[in-house]
Enzyme design. Structure first.
Site, PDB file in Angstrom:
ATOM      1  NE  ARG A 158       5.130   8.750   6.218  1.00  0.00           N
ATOM      2  CZ  ARG A 158       3.932   8.199   6.088  1.00  0.00           C
ATOM      3  NH1 ARG A 158       2.846   8.960   6.085  1.00  0.00           N
ATOM      4  NH2 ARG A 158       3.807   6.897   5.962  1.00  0.00           N
ATOM      5  CG  HIS A 191       1.590   4.781   1.290  1.00  0.00           C
ATOM      6  ND1 HIS A 191       1.853   5.838   2.137  1.00  0.00           N
ATOM      7  CD2 HIS A 191       0.246   4.611   1.316  1.00  0.00           C
ATOM      8  CE1 HIS A 191       0.722   6.302   2.634  1.00  0.00           C
ATOM      9  NE2 HIS A 191      -0.277   5.575   2.149  1.00  0.00           N
ATOM     10  CD  GLU A 214      -2.324   4.102   7.574  1.00  0.00           C
ATOM     11  OE1 GLU A 214      -2.504   5.173   8.167  1.00  0.00           O
ATOM     12  OE2 GLU A 214      -3.111   3.658   6.704  1.00  0.00           O
ATOM     13  CG  ASN A 242       0.090   7.185   9.681  1.00  0.00           C
ATOM     14  OD1 ASN A 242       1.048   7.900   9.949  1.00  0.00           O
ATOM     15  ND2 ASN A 242       0.019   6.499   8.553  1.00  0.00           N
ATOM     16  CE1 TYR A 258      -5.740  10.939   8.509  1.00  0.00           C
ATOM     17  CE2 TYR A 258      -4.785   8.766   8.767  1.00  0.00           C
ATOM     18  CZ  TYR A 258      -4.804   9.993   8.151  1.00  0.00           C
ATOM     19  OH  TYR A 258      -3.871  10.287   7.188  1.00  0.00           O
ATOM     20  CD  GLU A 287      -0.814   8.767   6.407  1.00  0.00           C
ATOM     21  OE1 GLU A 287      -2.065   8.676   6.497  1.00  0.00           O
ATOM     22  OE2 GLU A 287      -0.118   8.037   5.694  1.00  0.00           O
TER      23      GLU A 287
END
Length: 440
Positions: free
Chosen positions: A78, A122, A167, A293, A295, A347
């Site tokens: 990616r 991005h 995002e 994504n 985290y 991610e």
């Protein structure tokens, strides 16, 4: 045996990067400046006063890097395209030399039998569009749709998946809400309007790419988290509910339900976005996949000072709580709330203060982090969530936005002075893990 050893045989395993963070070649072959090039000109914006002019020099070393990707045994890579590399001002003429770079990169990936998963945006808007108002200017959404169509027309049958945005929450809230990211604006009302234009641009781009008749799967990548109250107090619970509405539901509801969440709209009040007739229908285009994504979770405390998360499993070098069960909770919650397409974890990873010692990089904390999150992911799949792949962030240590080069997310160590790449222990572990998957 860990749950993570029992993934489906057709599950996609990958690694991920983004253009501005690794490419360098800031002025090469006709590339125009992006908002991040401009943002880095002010040394106060970047913690180590660095910039992305060279980064990991991937623009010149892409063959070496694709070789590294192939050596790990992953299925897919990616990456993102630098809009200003292929269209220097964000409108008008295309830059054939810029497209040539991505053409060569796709050839190299195909030669190594690695599938290409492309992200169109991005965070690196061409500066020429920023000069016209950036994402606050509604016209930028239409320029993005033009860009998406051209990329899909040229490459859509050579790429497995194309995501419109990475995002958009960050683009809006960090770029326009608190000035942490480019273009460095701190204005809550602008941030909310920008979030609408980003969503509109996604919907318009989906339509324009469909018109190009590309075979690639089309979708979007959202950063998401659960919002947990720090205590059982009504204030904390209300705060957590609002946080989830203003972050996760704010982007999911328009795409899957054709409207903004009422709770968030009421909270925004006079800052609510200007929405034109037909906007919500344009945004709510069917998508082939959703990239998630993950985290950390949001830990919501109304106390002063606020309570901090317990961090029972520790914190990453970014100061983020390690909370793998939040991935299970998030995916199960999303699956109950929306009619979802297949999901990819696009991610997941951690920053760690890594260093080369005797030619090796020991990063056991990262290995443990990935193991725990893979177990959490499998737990969600066992509860009925349709997850098709996992992309580890990141392939390379790189330019970590306003942190500069001080934070290392890569499973491959980069010596920025020499550009030497060194596989960390986590890369070797990931390679061996994938090899074992295929021997089942």
């Amino acid at each position: 045996m860990n749950q993570s050893n029992h993934y489906p045989a057709d599950f996609t395993w990958g690694v991920a990067t983004s253009a501005f963070q690794i490419e360098g070649g800031a002025n090469a072959d006709g590339k125009g400046p992006s908002i991040w090039d401009t943002f880095c000109l002010n040394p106060n914006n970047i913690k180590d006063q660095s910039d992305g002019t060279v980064a990991c020099d991937h623009y010149n070393r892409y063959r070496e890097d694709v070789g590294l990707i192939s050596s790990l045994g992953v299925d897919a890579y990616r990456f993102s395209m630098a809009w200003a590399r292929v269209q220097p001002s964000g409108k008008g003429a295309w830059n054939e030399a810029g497209f040539g770079f991505y053409d060569r990169l796709l050839d190299e990936l195909a030669a190594k039998d690695v599938k290409a998963h492309l992200t169109l945006y991005h965070w690196d808007l061409p500066q020429g569009l920023q000069d016209d108002g950036g994402w606050l200017n509604r016209d930028t959404a239409h320029r993005f749709a033009d860009y998406a169509h051209e990329v899909a027309r040229r490459f859509g049958n050579r790429i497995d998946a194309i995501a419109t945005h990475n995002e958009p929450w960050c683009s809006a809230n960090l770029g326009y809400g608190n000035a942490q990211f480019a273009p460095g604006v701190a204005d809550a009302r602008q941030a909310i309007q920008v979030s609408h234009h980003l969503l509109l641009s996604h919907g318009l781009a989906m339509t324009s790419m469909r018109a190009a008749a590309a075979s690639a799967q089309l979708g979007i990548v959202l950063n998401q988290w659960t919002a947990d109250p720090a205590t059982d107090s009504e204030l904390d619970r209300t705060m957590a509910e609002l946080e989830y509405a203003r972050s996760v539901q704010w982007f999911m509801d328009p795409i899957f339900k054709g409207r903004y969440p009422e709770l968030a709209l009421r909270a925004h009040g006079a800052n609510a976005p200007v929405v034109h007739d037909g906007d919500m229908a344009a945004i709510a285009q069917p998508i082939d996949f959703l990239g998630v994504n993950y985290y950390f979770r949001s830990f919501c405390s109304a106390e002063t000072p606020p309570r901090t998360p317990p961090g029972k499993l520790g914190f990453t070098d970014m100061g983020w709580e390690i909370y793998p069960q939040g991935l299970t909770e998030l995916l199960v919650k999303l699956n109950a709330e929306y009619m979802l397409p297949p999901i990819y974890i696009t991610e997941n990873g951690m920053a760690n203060p890594d260093a080369v010692t005797d030619g090796k990089v020991s990063d056991p904390a990262r290995i443990a982090y990935v193991r725990m999150h893979l177990d959490a992911l499998k737990a969600a799949m066992e509860q009925g969530v349709d997850v098709r792949g996992y992309f580890l962030w990141s392939l390379l240590d790189n330019f970590e936005w306003n942190s500069g080069y001080a934070k290392r997310f890569g499973i491959v160590h980069v010596d920025y002075a020499t550009q030497e790449r060194t596989l960390k222990d986590s890369a070797i572990w990931y390679r061996d893990f994938l090899s074992a998957q295929r021997q089942r």
